[in-house]
Enzyme design. Structure first.
Site, mmCIF file in Angstrom:
data_model
loop_
_atom_site.group_PDB
_atom_site.id
_atom_site.type_symbol
_atom_site.label_atom_id
_atom_site.label_comp_id
_atom_site.label_asym_id
_atom_site.label_seq_id
_atom_site.Cartn_x
_atom_site.Cartn_y
_atom_site.Cartn_z
ATOM 1 N N GLU A 35 14.815 -32.438 38.555
ATOM 2 C CA GLU A 35 15.532 -33.698 38.382
ATOM 3 C C GLU A 35 14.570 -34.805 38.817
ATOM 4 O O GLU A 35 14.023 -34.727 39.924
ATOM 5 C CB GLU A 35 16.803 -33.727 39.261
ATOM 6 C CG GLU A 35 17.575 -34.998 39.041
ATOM 7 C CD GLU A 35 18.808 -35.149 39.924
ATOM 8 O OE1 GLU A 35 19.136 -34.205 40.682
ATOM 9 O OE2 GLU A 35 19.416 -36.227 39.859
ATOM 10 N N ARG A 262 15.521 -20.206 47.982
ATOM 11 C CA ARG A 262 14.827 -21.449 48.201
ATOM 12 C C ARG A 262 13.748 -21.208 49.248
ATOM 13 O O ARG A 262 13.976 -20.450 50.201
ATOM 14 C CB ARG A 262 15.852 -22.413 48.804
ATOM 15 C CG ARG A 262 15.602 -23.849 48.613
ATOM 16 C CD ARG A 262 16.891 -24.594 48.915
ATOM 17 N NE ARG A 262 17.413 -25.104 47.671
ATOM 18 C CZ ARG A 262 16.983 -26.221 47.095
ATOM 19 N NH1 ARG A 262 16.075 -26.974 47.680
ATOM 20 N NH2 ARG A 262 17.471 -26.616 45.956
ATOM 21 N N LYS A 272 14.294 -33.346 48.176
ATOM 22 C CA LYS A 272 13.899 -34.674 47.697
ATOM 23 C C LYS A 272 14.738 -35.765 48.348
ATOM 24 O O LYS A 272 14.242 -36.833 48.670
ATOM 25 C CB LYS A 272 14.042 -34.744 46.182
ATOM 26 C CG LYS A 272 12.945 -33.999 45.448
ATOM 27 C CD LYS A 272 13.035 -34.282 43.957
ATOM 28 C CE LYS A 272 13.386 -33.058 43.166
ATOM 29 N NZ LYS A 272 14.676 -33.070 42.523
HETATM 30 P P1 ATP Z 1 15.805 -30.977 46.107
HETATM 31 O O1 ATP Z 1 16.926 -30.617 47.022
HETATM 32 O O2 ATP Z 1 14.507 -31.069 46.762
HETATM 33 O O3 ATP Z 1 16.113 -32.163 45.241
HETATM 34 P P2 ATP Z 1 16.516 -29.496 43.876
HETATM 35 O O4 ATP Z 1 16.766 -28.035 43.713
HETATM 36 O O5 ATP Z 1 17.680 -30.411 43.767
HETATM 37 O O6 ATP Z 1 15.711 -29.709 45.178
HETATM 38 P P3 ATP Z 1 15.309 -29.863 41.362
HETATM 39 O O7 ATP Z 1 14.514 -31.000 40.892
HETATM 40 O O8 ATP Z 1 16.656 -29.660 40.771
HETATM 41 O O9 ATP Z 1 15.407 -30.006 42.905
HETATM 42 O O10 ATP Z 1 14.481 -28.507 41.294
HETATM 43 C C1 ATP Z 1 13.764 -28.046 40.190
HETATM 44 C C2 ATP Z 1 13.595 -26.562 40.320
HETATM 45 O O11 ATP Z 1 12.914 -26.228 41.513
HETATM 46 C C3 ATP Z 1 14.956 -25.878 40.380
HETATM 47 O O12 ATP Z 1 14.921 -24.731 39.577
HETATM 48 C C4 ATP Z 1 15.100 -25.523 41.832
HETATM 49 O O13 ATP Z 1 15.927 -24.411 41.983
HETATM 50 C C5 ATP Z 1 13.662 -25.299 42.273
HETATM 51 N N1 ATP Z 1 13.495 -25.578 43.699
HETATM 52 C C6 ATP Z 1 13.832 -26.704 44.350
HETATM 53 N N2 ATP Z 1 13.588 -26.598 45.658
HETATM 54 C C7 ATP Z 1 13.063 -25.364 45.857
HETATM 55 C C8 ATP Z 1 12.602 -24.641 47.004
HETATM 56 N N3 ATP Z 1 12.629 -25.180 48.215
HETATM 57 N N4 ATP Z 1 12.141 -23.397 46.821
HETATM 58 C C9 ATP Z 1 12.104 -22.847 45.607
HETATM 59 N N5 ATP Z 1 12.509 -23.471 44.489
HETATM 60 C C10 ATP Z 1 12.992 -24.708 44.595
HETATM 61 MG MG MG Z 2 18.818 -30.799 42.133
#
Ligand code: ATP
Ligand code: MG
Length: 562
Positions: A35, A262, A272
Site C-alpha cells: 500500500e 510477519r 509504516k
Molecule cells: P505496515 O503495517 O508496515 O503498513 P502492511 O502489511 O500494512 O505493513 P503493505 O504495504 O500492505 O504493508 O505490505 C505489502 C506486503 O508486505 C504485504 O504482503 C505484507 O503482508 C508484507 N509485509 C508487510 N510487513 C511485513 C513484515 N514485517 N514481514 C513480512 N512481510 C511483511
Molecule cells: Mg497494509
C-alpha cells in the site's frame, strides 16, 4: 540468493505440491502488493525476497501491485519510493499494477453482487452496525436494510457513486452471514464514501472499495496463482474465497491465499503507520533517516542490497511471529562490506603526535593496500609527515601487558608506515593529554625489504597526517529504541522508548584520498568500522554515516594488521 541448496520452506513446499498435483508451472504468477502509504521497511524485504525469489525460481512473472484504495493515506511520493527500493534491492517486476486501475471492474462486479442479492446498501450509523455485529461468542443481528429490494439497492449504490451522499452516510455491504463464527463474514463492508481526491484517479470516484473486496479480486484480474500475505490475514481467507466465488470463471486461474509470519526486528518498529509517526514528530529526519529500518534508511546508512537479501534469506519464512535480533542484520552487512569496502584511515577522536626525529617540512607518500581481503581492490598513496593524528584511546601513559597500543617507552607500527616509540607527552591544565612526542625508526618502513627483514611489533595503529587530513562530519548511530520490542508493551507506547542518544555527530579526520568520495560510497575505516558517504556531503564538507562497527575483537584486528 544463497548458492547453497536448502530445504524448501513451507511456502515453496505449497507450490511444489501444487506442481506435483498437476498445476502447470506456466500458470504460476506472483505479486508484491504494497500500500503506498509509507516507505518500505525491512519487514517488506522479506516479502519482496519471497515473492520475487519464487518468480526467479520458477521463471514466473511477479507483479508490483500498489494496493491504493485509501486516498487519505496514499501519495505518489510513496509509489516512487517503493519502486526505487524494489529496484535497488535487485528485483524486476513483470508489470506495474494499481488496484485503482480496477475500480471500474470492481464496481461492475459489485453491481452484479447486488443483482444477485449478495450485497446491499446500508445507511445506518457505524455505531449501530458495530452493535449489530455481535461478538466472537454472540451472533450478530441482521441490519434492517438487509432485505431491501435489488432495485432499491441499485439506485442507492448509483447515488453513492454519483456523490449524492455525505461521507459515512452509506456503505455497500456483502450479504453473507451475521451468525458466522468468523466475524469478518458478518456482512463486511465492500465500499465506503470518501470525498477525497485519489493520487491516480483524482476525483473520478468518491466511493472506494475496501481492502478485502479489492485484494482477492485484483489477484484474480492479474491471474496471480499464489497470493502470499502475512498471518493477520489468515482469518480473511474465508472472505477472500467468498468474494472469489462471486466472480470466478472456472476456465481461469483461481488465486490461492496463504499466510506467513510477519518479520519483526528488535529495537525498532516495522509498521509504516508507526514509522510515519516518527517522521511526523521529527524524531528522525525523514523516511530515509539512517536510523530508520526502512530500505531507504538502511541504504543511506550504508547497507548493500546483498546484505539485506542475505539477511532475508537467512531468516527465511516462518509460520509464527517472532522477533529477529538486529545484530543478525548487522552481521550480514559486515560480512558483505568486509568483502567489498575499501580500507581507508580515519581518526574519530584525534590525539596529536609529533615525530621529533622526522625532519620538519618533509613529507612522503606511503603505499597502502585497499583491502586485506581482496587484492584486486589495489592500493593507494597516503601522505605521511612529522605531525599525525592517532585515536585518543590508542595512547596511554601506562598500561598493562595486554595493551598493544601506544604507551610511553613502547613501540607500535603505524599502518603502512613506520614503527614509532612514545617518548613523552604534554598535558593541558586539566591533565588531559594533548600531544605525544614520539620517535620513528626510519628503517622500519612497511613494504621496504622482505617481510622477514622487517621488525615486528605487536600493535598497529591507524593514523592521518595532520597537514593532509580532511575534516569530516561523522554521524554515529545507536539503536533508535531502548527496548528490544518497543511496540509490544501493554503499559507504554513505542514512543516512550525512543533512545535520546541515537545520533551523535562528531568531527573526524580522514585521509585525503576520500576527498573524491561520493554519496553511498562505503569504506572500512580501519579498526573503527564501516562508514558510508551521506547524501548531505558536499565538495566542501564530507559527511559520513557509520554503518556499523567492526565485529572483530581487538585482538583479532591486531593480528591481521601487524
Ligand atoms: P505496515 O503495517 O508496515 O503498513 P502492511 O502489511 O500494512 O505493513 P503493505 O504495504 O500492505 O504493508 O505490505 C505489502 C506486503 O508486505 C504485504 O504482503 C505484507 O503482508 C508484507 N509485509 C508487510 N510487513 C511485513 C513484515 N514485517 N514481514 C513480512 N512481510 C511483511
Ligand atoms: Mg497494509
Amino acid at each position: 540468493m544463497s548458492e547453497t541448496p536448502k530445504s524448501l520452506n513451507f511456502i515453496e513446499q505449497i507450490i511444489a505440491e501444487d506442481l506435483q498435483n498437476g498445476y502447470a508451472e506456466k500458470d504460476l504468477r506472483f505479486r508484491f502488493p504494497p500500500e503506498p502509504n509509507g516507505y518500505l521497511h525491512i519487514g517488506h524485504a522479506s516479502s519482496i525476497c519471497l515473492n520475487f525469489g519464487l518468480g526467479l525460481r520458477h521463471n514466473a512473472p511477479v507483479n508490483l501491485r500498489f494496493d491504493d484504495t485509501n486516498p487519505t493515506k496514499e501519495e505518489q511520493e510513496f509509489v516512487d519510493a517503493i519502486k526505487r527500493d524494489v529496484i535497488w534491492l535487485g528485483y524486476k517486476w513483470d508489470t506495474e499494477r494499481y488496484a485503482s486501475d480496477y475500480f471500474q471492474q470492481l464496481f461492475d462486479w459489485a453491481v452484479i453482487l447486488i443483482k444477485d442479492g449478495k450485497a446491499y446498501v446500508d445507511d445506518q450509523s457505524s455505531e449501530e452496525m458495530a452493535i449489530q455485529k455481535g461478538t466472537p461468542t454472540e451472533p450478530g443481528t441482521e441490519s434492517p436494510n438487509r432485505n431491501k429490494s435489488v432495485a432499491e439497492n441499485l439506485v442507492l449504490f448509483e447515488s453513492m457513486k454519483k456523490g449524492e451522499f455525505t461521507e459515512g452516510s452509506h456503505v455497500l455491504r456483502a450479504k453473507i452471514d451475521m451468525t458466522s463464527s468468523n466475524m469478518l463474514m458478518r456482512d463486511p463492508i465492500m465500499y465506503r464514501i470518501l470525498h477525497k481526491a485519489h493520487h491516480r484517479t483524482s476525483t473520478d470516484w468518491c466511493i472506494y472499495p475496501m481492502y478485502d473486496w479489492t485484494h482477492g479480486e485484483s489477484d484474480y484480474i492479474e491471474q496471480v496463482s499464489h497470493s502470499f500475505c502475512t498471518l493477520e490475514f489468515a482469518m480473511h481467507r474465508e472472505l477472500y474465497d467468498w468474494f472469489l466465488d462471486m466472480v470466478y470463471d472456472s476456465k481461469k486461474v483461481r488465486p490461492k491465499q496463504r499466510e506467513f509470519a510477519r518479520r519483526n526486528l528488535s529495537h525498532t518498529v516495522v509498521s509504516k503507520r508507526k514509522l510515519a509517526q516518527l517522521v511526523e514528530h521529527t524524531i528522525v529526519n525523514g523516511w530515509d533517516d539512517p536510523r530508520m529500518p526502512t530500505i531507504s534508511g538502511l541504504r543511506r546508512r550504508g547497507y548493500t542490497p546483498e546484505s539485506i537479501r542475505n539477511f532475508a534469506d537467512t531468516i527465511g519464512i516462518a509460520k509464527r511471529d517472532n522477533l529477529i535480533d538486529v545484530s543478525l542484520l548487522e552481521f550480514h552487512v559486515r560480512e558483505h562490506l568486509n568483502k567489498v569496502a575499501p580500507r581507508v584511515m580515519g581518526v574519530l577522536d584525534p590525539l596529536k603526535i609529533v615525530l621529533t626525529n622526522y625532519p620538519e617540512g618533509q613529507e612522503e607518500w606511503l603505499t597502502s593496500e585497499n583491502s586485506q581481503e581482496d587484492e584486486t581492490l589495489g592500493s593507494r598513496e597516503v601522505p605521511f609527515s612529522r605531525e599525525l593524528y592517532i585515536e585518543s584511546a590508542d595512547f596511554r601513559e601506562e598500561a598493562n601487558k595486554k595493551f598493544f597500543r601506544l604507551k610511553l617507552g613502547r613501540e607500535v607500527r603505524l599502518k603502512s608506515g613506520y614503527i614509532i616509540k612514545a617518548e613523552s607527552c604534554t598535558k593541558d591544565a586539566d591533565g588531559t593529554i594533548i600531544e605525544v612526542q614520539c620517535t620513528y625508526d626510519p628503517k622500519s618502513k612497511s613494504g621496504s625489504g622482505s617481510e622477514e627483514s622487517l621488525r615486528k611489533v605487536k600493535g598497529t595503529l591507524h593514523w592521518v597526517s595532520i597537514k593532509h587530513a580532511v575534516s569530516a562530519e561523522i554521524r554515529l548511530y545507536d539503536r533508535l529504541f531502548t527496548d528490544e520490542s518497543p511496540d509490544t508493551r501493554k503499559d507504554k507506547g513505542f514512543m516512550d522508548f525512543i533512545n535520546p542518544d541515537s545520533l551523535e555527530v562528531i568531527t573526524g579526520y580522514v585521509e585525503p584520498s576520500l576527498k573524491s568520495a561520493i554519496p553511498e560510497d562505503t569504506f572500512q575505516f580501519q579498526r573503527m568500522g564501516y562508514f558510508c558517504v551521506d547524501k548531505d556531503s558536499t565538495e566542501n564538507q564530507l559527511v559520513f554515516n557509520r554503518t556499523v562497527g567492526l565485529r572483530d575483537s581487538w585482538a583479532k584486528i591486531q593480528e591481521k594488521n601487524s
